[in-house]
Design a protein around this motif. Structure first.
Motif, mmCIF file in Angstrom:
data_model
loop_
_atom_site.group_PDB
_atom_site.id
_atom_site.type_symbol
_atom_site.label_atom_id
_atom_site.label_comp_id
_atom_site.label_asym_id
_atom_site.label_seq_id
_atom_site.Cartn_x
_atom_site.Cartn_y
_atom_site.Cartn_z
ATOM 1 N N VAL A 7 48.938 7.490 5.154
ATOM 2 C CA VAL A 7 49.160 6.209 5.822
ATOM 3 C C VAL A 7 49.821 5.295 4.804
ATOM 4 C CG1 VAL A 7 48.100 4.231 6.957
ATOM 5 C CG2 VAL A 7 47.193 6.537 7.362
ATOM 6 N N ILE A 8 51.046 4.890 5.107
ATOM 7 C CA ILE A 8 51.861 4.104 4.177
ATOM 8 C C ILE A 8 51.765 2.640 4.574
ATOM 9 C CG2 ILE A 8 54.134 3.847 3.136
ATOM 10 C CD1 ILE A 8 52.855 6.633 2.749
ATOM 11 N N GLY A 9 50.907 1.913 3.885
ATOM 12 C CA GLY A 9 50.709 0.504 4.188
ATOM 13 C C GLY A 9 49.263 0.206 4.494
ATOM 14 N N SER A 23 37.755 9.509 10.261
ATOM 15 C CA SER A 23 36.545 9.751 11.048
ATOM 16 C C SER A 23 36.725 10.907 12.021
ATOM 17 C CB SER A 23 36.157 8.479 11.810
ATOM 18 O OG SER A 23 35.893 7.418 10.907
ATOM 19 N N ALA A 24 37.985 11.185 12.394
ATOM 20 C CA ALA A 24 38.278 12.310 13.284
ATOM 21 C C ALA A 24 38.396 13.633 12.533
ATOM 22 C CB ALA A 24 39.566 12.033 14.053
ATOM 23 N N GLY A 25 38.216 13.600 11.211
ATOM 24 C CA GLY A 25 38.208 14.823 10.427
ATOM 25 C C GLY A 25 39.476 15.143 9.674
ATOM 26 N N HIS A 26 40.471 14.252 9.734
ATOM 27 C CA HIS A 26 41.714 14.484 9.003
ATOM 28 C C HIS A 26 41.558 14.096 7.531
ATOM 29 C CE1 HIS A 26 43.803 15.324 12.728
ATOM 30 N NE2 HIS A 26 43.370 14.182 13.235
ATOM 31 N N GLN A 27 42.367 14.707 6.688
ATOM 32 C CA GLN A 27 42.385 14.398 5.256
ATOM 33 C C GLN A 27 43.421 13.297 5.042
ATOM 34 O OE1 GLN A 27 42.708 17.850 2.623
ATOM 35 N NE2 GLN A 27 43.906 16.629 1.180
ATOM 36 N N VAL A 28 42.974 12.088 4.702
ATOM 37 C CA VAL A 28 43.861 10.920 4.721
ATOM 38 C C VAL A 28 44.004 10.304 3.337
ATOM 39 C CG1 VAL A 28 44.331 8.687 5.809
ATOM 40 C CG2 VAL A 28 43.063 10.448 7.073
ATOM 41 N N SER A 29 45.266 10.003 2.994
ATOM 42 C CA SER A 29 45.581 9.191 1.815
ATOM 43 C C SER A 29 46.134 7.859 2.299
ATOM 44 C CB SER A 29 46.616 9.886 0.928
ATOM 45 O OG SER A 29 46.089 11.052 0.357
ATOM 46 N N LEU A 30 45.662 6.765 1.730
ATOM 47 C CA LEU A 30 46.115 5.419 2.095
ATOM 48 C C LEU A 30 46.861 4.814 0.919
ATOM 49 C CD1 LEU A 30 46.138 2.892 3.947
ATOM 50 C CD2 LEU A 30 43.898 2.295 2.984
ATOM 51 N N TRP A 31 48.121 4.437 1.157
ATOM 52 C CA TRP A 31 48.931 3.811 0.102
ATOM 53 C C TRP A 31 48.923 2.299 0.268
ATOM 54 C CZ3 TRP A 31 53.630 0.959 0.495
ATOM 55 C CH2 TRP A 31 54.191 0.611 -0.748
ATOM 56 N N ALA A 32 48.559 1.599 -0.813
ATOM 57 C CA ALA A 32 48.637 0.143 -0.880
ATOM 58 C C ALA A 32 49.695 -0.236 -1.910
ATOM 59 C CB ALA A 32 47.290 -0.450 -1.267
ATOM 60 N N ARG A 33 50.502 -1.216 -1.604
ATOM 61 C CA ARG A 33 51.612 -1.585 -2.487
ATOM 62 C C ARG A 33 51.124 -2.132 -3.826
ATOM 63 N NH1 ARG A 33 57.074 -2.845 -1.653
ATOM 64 N NH2 ARG A 33 56.808 -2.608 0.602
ATOM 65 N N PRO A 35 48.701 -2.368 -6.989
ATOM 66 C CA PRO A 35 47.701 -1.549 -7.696
ATOM 67 C C PRO A 35 46.308 -2.166 -7.696
ATOM 68 C CG PRO A 35 49.739 -1.605 -8.943
ATOM 69 C CD PRO A 35 49.907 -2.589 -7.822
ATOM 70 N N ALA A 36 46.209 -3.482 -7.871
ATOM 71 C CA ALA A 36 44.896 -4.126 -7.901
ATOM 72 C C ALA A 36 44.179 -3.976 -6.567
ATOM 73 C CB ALA A 36 45.046 -5.606 -8.261
ATOM 74 N N ALA A 37 44.927 -4.087 -5.462
ATOM 75 C CA ALA A 37 44.322 -3.934 -4.139
ATOM 76 C C ALA A 37 43.840 -2.509 -3.930
ATOM 77 C CB ALA A 37 45.321 -4.326 -3.061
ATOM 78 N N ALA A 38 44.665 -1.540 -4.350
ATOM 79 C CA ALA A 38 44.270 -0.131 -4.197
ATOM 80 C C ALA A 38 43.019 0.168 -5.020
ATOM 81 C CB ALA A 38 45.425 0.778 -4.622
ATOM 82 N N ALA A 39 42.967 -0.336 -6.247
ATOM 83 C CA ALA A 39 41.812 -0.086 -7.110
ATOM 84 C C ALA A 39 40.540 -0.702 -6.522
ATOM 85 C CB ALA A 39 42.069 -0.644 -8.504
ATOM 86 N N PHE A 40 40.655 -1.917 -5.982
ATOM 87 C CA PHE A 40 39.494 -2.565 -5.377
ATOM 88 C C PHE A 40 38.988 -1.777 -4.174
ATOM 89 C CE2 PHE A 40 37.270 -5.292 -2.456
ATOM 90 C CZ PHE A 40 36.477 -6.083 -3.273
ATOM 91 N N MET A 41 39.908 -1.383 -3.286
ATOM 92 C CA MET A 41 39.505 -0.646 -2.088
ATOM 93 C C MET A 41 38.905 0.706 -2.443
ATOM 94 S SD MET A 41 42.332 -1.472 0.861
ATOM 95 C CE MET A 41 43.796 -1.315 -0.166
ATOM 96 N N ASP A 42 39.464 1.343 -3.462
ATOM 97 C CA ASP A 42 38.934 2.636 -3.887
ATOM 98 C C ASP A 42 37.506 2.505 -4.411
ATOM 99 O OD1 ASP A 42 39.279 5.479 -4.450
ATOM 100 O OD2 ASP A 42 39.270 4.893 -6.561
ATOM 101 N N VAL A 60 38.532 9.187 2.089
ATOM 102 C CA VAL A 60 39.903 8.653 2.022
ATOM 103 C C VAL A 60 40.334 8.463 0.578
ATOM 104 C CG1 VAL A 60 41.379 6.678 2.588
ATOM 105 C CG2 VAL A 60 39.709 7.518 4.264
ATOM 106 N N HIS A 61 41.510 9.002 0.261
ATOM 107 C CA HIS A 61 42.101 8.806 -1.063
ATOM 108 C C HIS A 61 42.967 7.551 -1.013
ATOM 109 C CE1 HIS A 61 45.469 9.880 -4.050
ATOM 110 N NE2 HIS A 61 44.430 9.471 -4.750
ATOM 111 N N ILE A 62 42.683 6.570 -1.853
ATOM 112 C CA ILE A 62 43.403 5.294 -1.855
ATOM 113 C C ILE A 62 44.179 5.174 -3.160
ATOM 114 C CG2 ILE A 62 43.191 2.790 -1.660
ATOM 115 C CD1 ILE A 62 40.424 3.317 -0.332
ATOM 116 N N THR A 63 45.479 4.863 -3.064
ATOM 117 C CA THR A 63 46.319 4.848 -4.248
ATOM 118 C C THR A 63 47.479 3.873 -4.075
ATOM 119 O OG1 THR A 63 47.701 6.230 -5.703
ATOM 120 C CG2 THR A 63 47.723 6.773 -3.356
ATOM 121 N N SER A 64 48.005 3.402 -5.189
ATOM 122 C CA SER A 64 49.249 2.620 -5.168
ATOM 123 C C SER A 64 50.426 3.468 -5.645
ATOM 124 C CB SER A 64 49.114 1.380 -6.063
ATOM 125 O OG SER A 64 48.857 1.759 -7.412
#
Length: 352
Positions: A7-9, A23-33, A35-42, A60-64
Motif C-alpha cells: 500500500v503506497i501512501g 485482517s483478511a490474511g494478506h501480507q501487507v507492506s505500508l509505505w509512508a513518505r 521516515p519519522a511517521a513510518a518509525a512512529f507507526m511501526d 503489517v510491515h511499515i517503512t519509508s
C-alpha cells in the motif's frame, strides 16, 4: 488466496485499506513518505495524524523505503494524493513487473495532462499491461471502514478477470466489492464528485438549506455523466456506487474533507486559509482545475464546475456564483451534451 501487497501512501484511506487487507490474511507492506511517521507507526501501531482510532496489525510491515515496500509484491495499491501519483510511480518503475496488478484508490485528474490516475500509471509503468491497472472507488470513508461499518465499493479494470481478482482481494464480510470494466466511467465519477462536494459544502456554509443541496447533487450528477459519456463511459456507471453512491456520501458526510473545505469557504474563509488548517488533502481543489479544463476542451457544459472554479481561483463570492447559476437561461432537463444526443437516440432505436 492470500497475496503480498504494497500500500503506497499512509493517509487515512491507505491506512484503512492496510488494516482491512491485513485482517483478511494478506501480507501487507505500508509505505509512508516521511521516515519519522513510518518509525512512529511501526513502533506504536497506529497512525496519529490520519487515523488515530485504528490499530495497525502487528503483521503489517511499515517503512519509508519505497523499494523495500514495493519489491516482490503481487499487487500495489496507490493511495497517494492524485497529483503525486506520477512522481511516486516514476520512482517505482524499476520494480514493476508484467504479472503485477496495480490498483489506484486516488481520486483525481492530473493537472496539465488531464489524465486520470490509471492513465498516468499506464503511461509511467510501461512494464505493467494496461489490462492489469485498475481502481477501487466508491462511497467509502476510512473512518467508517476501520470500525466495521458495512461498505460497498467498485473494482474496475479493463479486463474483467483482473477486476474480479481485485474484487476477491479486497472483499471482506464488511467491505463488499462489485466488479466493473468501465474504468473511465468509474474514475470520472469518483473524481468529479469531489468538485460537487465542494459546491455542496459552500452551499452549507452560506446556509442555503436542503433544497439547494438536493439541486446541486442532482445537477452535479448530470455534469459528471455528461463528461463521462463524452469520454466513452457507460451511462449505467453513474447510477451505481461510483456515481450516485459516492456523490451522495461525499456531499453529505461529516467525514468529507471536500465538503468541509467548501463549507469553510461558504462561511467566508479563503482557500489558502482553509488548506493551511487541514491535515488531509481535499482532492477536489486541484481536480476542479482539471475538470474545468477538460470540459472546455471537449465543449461540455459544466456550470457548477465553472462556478466552483470561479469561487476557488478567481475570488468570486459564493452568493454571486449561485445567483448566476439560478438566473441562467431556461433549459430542458437534459443530461447529455448535444454531441451525444444523436448517438443515444440511434442506440435506443437499434434495440427496438
Amino acid at each position: 488466496m492470500a497475496k503480498k501487497i504494497a500500500v503506497i501512501g499512509a493517509g487515512s484511506w491507505g491506512t484503512a485499506l492496510t488494516i482491512s487487507l491485513a485482517s483478511a490474511g494478506h501480507q501487507v507492506s505500508l509505505w509512508a513518505r516521511r521516515p519519522a511517521a513510518a518509525a512512529f507507526m511501526d513502533q506504536e501501531r497506529y497512525n496519529p495524524t490520519y487515523l488515530p482510532q485504528a490499530h495497525l496489525p502487528d503483521s503489517v510491515h511499515i517503512t519509508s523505503n519505497l523499494a523495500a515496500a514495493a519489491t516482490d509484491q503481487d499487487l500495489w495499491v496507490f493511495a497517494t494524493p492524485s497529483q503525486s501519483v506520477r512522481e511516486v510511480a516514476a520512482r517505482l518503475r524499476p520494480y514493476a513487473r508484467p504479472d503485477l496488478i496495480v490498483v489506484s484508490v486516488a481520486k483525481g485528474i492530473e493537472n496539465g495532462t488531464l489524465l486520470t490516475t490509471t492513465q498516468v500509471l499506464a503511461e509511467v509503468l510501461e512494464n505493467v499491461p494496461r489490462a492489469r491497472i485498475g481502481v477501487l472507488y466508491g462511497p467509502s470513508h476510512a473512518e467508517e471502514v476501520v470500525t466495521g461499518c458495512p461498505t460497498a465499493v467498485v473494482a474496475a479494470a479493463p479486463d474483467l478477470a483482473v477486476a474480479e481478482e481485485i474484487q476477491d482481494t479486497f472483499m471482506t464480510p464488511r467491505l463488499r466489492v462489485y466488479a466493473n470494466t468501465d474504468v473511465i466511467g468509474v474514475e470520472i465519477a469518483g473524481s468529479v464528485k469531489n468538485v460537487m462536494a465542494i459546491a455542496a459544502g459552500i452551499s452549507d456554509g452560506v446556509g442555503y438549506g436542503d433544497n439547494a443541496k438536493a439541486a446541486l447533487i442532482t445537477r452535479g450528477l448530470a455534469e459528471i455523466q455528461r463528461l463521462g459519456l463524452a469520454l466513452g463511459a457507460e451511462a449505467g456507471t453513474f447510477v451505481g456506487l461510483a456515481g450516485i453512491g459516492d456523490l451522495v456520501v461525499t456531499c453529505m458526510s461529516r467525514h468529507s474533507r471536500n465538503r468541509y473545505l467548501g463549507e469553510q469557504i461558504g462561511r467566508g474563509k479563503t482557500l489558502e486559509a482553509v488548506e493551511r488548517e487541514m491535515t488531509m488533502v481535499a482532492e477536489g481543489v486541484r481536480t476542479t482545475r482539471s475538470v474545468r479544463d477538460l470540459a472546455r476542451r471537449l465543449e461540455i457544459e459544466m456550470p457548477i464546475t465553472e462556478a466552483v472554479y470561479a469561487i476557488l481561483f478567481e475570488g468570486k463570492k459564493p452568493q454571486e456564483a449561485v445567483n448566476e447559476l439560478m438566473t441562467r437561461s431556461a433549459k430542458q432537463e437534459d443530461w447529455l451534451p448535444d454531441c451525444l444526443q444523436e448517438r443515444v437516440r440511434h442506440a435506443g432505436a437499434g434495440r427496438q
